[in-house]
Write an enzyme that holds these catalytic residues in place. Structure first.
Site, PDB file in Angstrom:
ATOM      1  N   VAL A 105       0.803  -1.487  -0.356  1.00 15.75           N
ATOM      2  CA  VAL A 105       0.069   0.219   0.014  1.00 15.75           C
ATOM      3  C   VAL A 105       1.246   1.179   0.435  1.00 15.75           C
ATOM      4  CG1 VAL A 105      -0.576  -0.202   2.612  1.00 15.75           C
ATOM      5  CG2 VAL A 105      -1.859   1.282   1.371  1.00 15.75           C
ATOM      6  N   SER A 106       0.330   1.924  -1.399  1.00 18.76           N
ATOM      7  CA  SER A 106       1.174   3.442  -0.490  1.00 18.76           C
ATOM      8  C   SER A 106       2.872   3.018  -1.198  1.00 18.76           C
ATOM      9  CB  SER A 106       0.667   3.889   0.526  1.00 18.76           C
ATOM     10  OG  SER A 106       1.451   5.589   0.015  1.00 18.76           O
ATOM     11  N   TRP A 107       3.400   3.765  -0.199  1.00 17.23           N
ATOM     12  CA  TRP A 107       5.482   3.385  -0.462  1.00 17.23           C
ATOM     13  C   TRP A 107       5.321   2.136  -1.087  1.00 17.23           C
ATOM     14  CZ3 TRP A 107       8.712   0.893   1.908  1.00 17.23           C
ATOM     15  CH2 TRP A 107      10.308   0.916   1.776  1.00 17.23           C
ATOM     16  N   THR A 131      -1.543   2.654  -4.485  1.00 16.42           N
ATOM     17  CA  THR A 131       0.409   3.809  -5.202  1.00 16.42           C
ATOM     18  C   THR A 131       0.739   3.895  -6.255  1.00 16.42           C
ATOM     19  OG1 THR A 131       2.420   2.489  -4.553  1.00 16.42           O
ATOM     20  CG2 THR A 131       0.900   1.039  -6.009  1.00 16.42           C
TER      21      THR A 131
END
Length: 289
Positions: A105-107, A131
């Site tokens: 998730v994301s980073w 992301t």
């Protein structure tokens, strides 16, 4: 935090001179599906996503706190995605895990992309949540980035509550406003060095040129109201990854895994439990028994 971690097995493991806090769920014989390797968002500790591992009781899970986050000690020297992907593979080996489904998730979605590219034999399917392809991204809302850079979001619940909508966007589709407070209560602030080194890890990194070579079945999940990662970034990923599909969550912000929990888990299960494709049937796993 205790309830979210009640079924987790937590260990401190030293790999290549780095000590990492590792949590696993249900890595036992008898579960047919591959376990999920999860990469968390920047600065986030294991507890932040532990409810997902608890909810998906039919699968094993493994994740760890990045250096300087959660309860993993500060990194002594900087690291990059190549190093962390190698360390992750070493951790999988210590737990006798070969092929896994990779999720980030994301980073952590960037780390998931890099891991799948660096270790294709260990990756069955890939889930990318809120992301981007790294530096080649469409920037988010400047107001959200301003709040995101403020460390008070980790240590001051009132600040987080006040700026939650600006930071993450989205509405609580599940109608459980208490989930936001529960999420805030599970966060543990990263150390300044840990947070800085996570930022440096992805400095200049992009997966864009390599994505056409990423042949794994891939589910891209994006929130339509995400203030940090604009939904168009998911469309870019879908256009570049050959076997990708995308699911947009109406009214979802950056934390739609929390605010749209039931819908998110249903999408994850549907994707991971789908029958093997012809390409997947034809592959020969390097870790087959």
């Amino acid at each position: 935090m205790a309830d979210a971690m009640k079924d987790a097995v937590v260990t401190m493991e030293e790999v290549a001179g780095r000590t990492l806090r590792v949590a696993t769920w249900r890595l036992v014989q008898g579960i047919e599906q591959p376990p999920i390797l999860f990469f968390n968002g920047i600065g986030a500790n294991i507890e932040a996503v532990a409810p997902l591992a608890e909810t998906m009781a039919e699968r094993g899970f493994i994740m760890f706190d990045m250096p300087g986050t959660g309860e993993s000690p500060d990194p002594v020297i900087p690291y990059n995605p190549f190093i962390m992907s190698w360390i992750t593979a070493e951790i999988l080996g210590r737990h006798s895990l070969g092929e896994v489904d990779v999720m980030g998730v994301s980073w952590g979605g960037a780390m998931a992309q890099h891991f799948a590219l660096q270790h294709p034999a260990r990756t069955r399917r890939l889930i990318l949540v809120a992301t981007t392809p790294g530096m080649a991204m469409v920037p988010g809302n400047p107001a959200a980035f301003t709040k995101m850079a403020n460390p008070r979001r980790y240590i001051d619940p009132e600040f987080m509550n006040e700026h939650f909508a600006t930071l993450y966007g989205g509405a609580d589709a599940d109608g459980a406003a208490h989930q936001k407070d529960s999420h805030i209560g599970r966060l543990k602030p990263p150390s300044p060095r840990g947070y800085m080194y996570q930022l440096l890890c992805m400095l200049g990194w992009t997966s864009l040129p390599a994505l056409p070579f990423l042949k794994k079945e891939t589910l891209i999940m994006m929130g339509e109201d995400d203030q940090i990662v604009r939904p168009i970034n998911g469309q870019i990923l879908k256009a570049m990854i050959p076997n990708a599909r995308i699911q947009m969550f109406e009214g979802g912000g950056h934390l739609f895994l929390l605010t749209h929990a039931d819908e998110s888990v249903a999408a994850i299960r549907e994707f991971l439990d789908a029958p093997e494709t012809q390409a997947e049937k034809g592959r020969v796993s390097a870790f087959a028994a």
